[in-house]
Design a protein around this motif. Structure first.
Motif, PDB file in Angstrom:
ATOM      1  N   GLU A  89       0.861  -1.172   0.000  1.00 33.78           N
ATOM      2  CA  GLU A  89       0.000   0.000   0.000  1.00 33.78           C
ATOM      3  C   GLU A  89       0.904   1.231   0.000  1.00 33.78           C
ATOM      4  O   GLU A  89       1.858   1.305   0.746  1.00 33.78           O
ATOM      5  N   SER A  90       0.601   2.163  -0.843  1.00 34.96           N
ATOM      6  CA  SER A  90       1.404   3.361  -1.000  1.00 34.96           C
ATOM      7  C   SER A  90       0.467   4.557  -1.153  1.00 34.96           C
ATOM      8  O   SER A  90      -0.486   4.494  -1.928  1.00 34.96           O
ATOM      9  N   LYS A  91       0.751   5.629  -0.429  1.00 36.78           N
ATOM     10  CA  LYS A  91      -0.075   6.834  -0.578  1.00 36.78           C
ATOM     11  C   LYS A  91       0.676   8.063  -0.105  1.00 36.78           C
ATOM     12  O   LYS A  91       1.649   7.968   0.643  1.00 36.78           O
ATOM     13  N   GLU A  92       0.207   9.222  -0.555  1.00 31.82           N
ATOM     14  CA  GLU A  92       0.749  10.498  -0.103  1.00 31.82           C
ATOM     15  C   GLU A  92      -0.060  10.980   1.089  1.00 31.82           C
ATOM     16  O   GLU A  92      -1.239  10.665   1.221  1.00 31.82           O
ATOM     17  N   LEU A  93       0.603  11.755   1.955  1.00 29.05           N
ATOM     18  CA  LEU A  93      -0.101  12.348   3.083  1.00 29.05           C
ATOM     19  C   LEU A  93       0.519  13.680   3.433  1.00 29.05           C
ATOM     20  O   LEU A  93       1.610  14.007   2.979  1.00 29.05           O
ATOM     21  N   LEU A  94      -0.190  14.435   4.210  1.00 33.19           N
ATOM     22  CA  LEU A  94       0.235  15.766   4.621  1.00 33.19           C
ATOM     23  C   LEU A  94       0.610  15.724   6.091  1.00 33.19           C
ATOM     24  O   LEU A  94      -0.197  15.317   6.933  1.00 33.19           O
ATOM     25  N   LEU A  95       1.855  16.119   6.407  1.00 37.28           N
ATOM     26  CA  LEU A  95       2.296  16.177   7.797  1.00 37.28           C
ATOM     27  C   LEU A  95       1.869  17.498   8.431  1.00 37.28           C
ATOM     28  O   LEU A  95       1.564  18.466   7.735  1.00 37.28           O
ATOM     29  N   LYS A  96       1.886  17.527   9.742  1.00 34.29           N
ATOM     30  CA  LYS A  96       1.602  18.758  10.471  1.00 34.29           C
ATOM     31  C   LYS A  96       2.557  19.843   9.968  1.00 34.29           C
ATOM     32  O   LYS A  96       3.737  19.596   9.774  1.00 34.29           O
ATOM     33  N   GLY A  97       2.068  21.019   9.731  1.00 38.89           N
ATOM     34  CA  GLY A  97       2.891  22.102   9.224  1.00 38.89           C
ATOM     35  C   GLY A  97       2.907  22.185   7.707  1.00 38.89           C
ATOM     36  O   GLY A  97       3.531  23.063   7.136  1.00 38.89           O
ATOM     37  N   GLY A  98       2.243  21.237   7.034  1.00 32.96           N
ATOM     38  CA  GLY A  98       2.087  21.328   5.591  1.00 32.96           C
ATOM     39  C   GLY A  98       3.090  20.582   4.744  1.00 32.96           C
ATOM     40  O   GLY A  98       3.040  20.679   3.520  1.00 32.96           O
ATOM     41  N   SER A  99       4.012  19.838   5.325  1.00 32.42           N
ATOM     42  CA  SER A  99       4.974  19.076   4.527  1.00 32.42           C
ATOM     43  C   SER A  99       4.303  17.853   3.903  1.00 32.42           C
ATOM     44  O   SER A  99       3.599  17.113   4.588  1.00 32.42           O
ATOM     45  N   MET A 100       4.536  17.647   2.610  1.00 30.47           N
ATOM     46  CA  MET A 100       4.038  16.457   1.939  1.00 30.47           C
ATOM     47  C   MET A 100       4.947  15.288   2.269  1.00 30.47           C
ATOM     48  O   MET A 100       6.161  15.437   2.358  1.00 30.47           O
TER      49      MET A 100
END
Length: 73
Positions: free
Chosen positions: A1-12
């Motif tokens: 499983e592979s996906k993009e996500l957004l970290l706290k502070g806006g980092s991809m």
């Protein structure tokens, strides 16, 4: 499983979930979240026996959700 996500502070970031067998019969499940900032790779890694992975995942997800990268001037 592979996906993009957004970290706290806006980092991809990008997350990978996969299983691996060690010693021929013991299955482990792994979660890796990584991002790149200023030519540096930041990696969060979680490994558990496959049967226990979902038990610990909510705690690990809270930790990942709190991870914030900041650029120092």
């Amino acid at each position: 499983e592979s996906k993009e996500l957004l970290l706290k502070g806006g980092s991809m970031a990008h997350s990978l979930v996969y299983s691996t067998t060690i010693g021929g019969d013991e299955v482990f499940k792994k979660l890796q979240v990584y991002t790149v900032l200023n030519n540096k790779v930041f990696l969060i890694s979680f490994t558990s026996q496959e049967s226990l992975f979902n038990n610990y995942l909510p705690i690990v997800q809270k930790m990942i959700d709190s991870f914030e990268l900041r650029v120092n001037d």
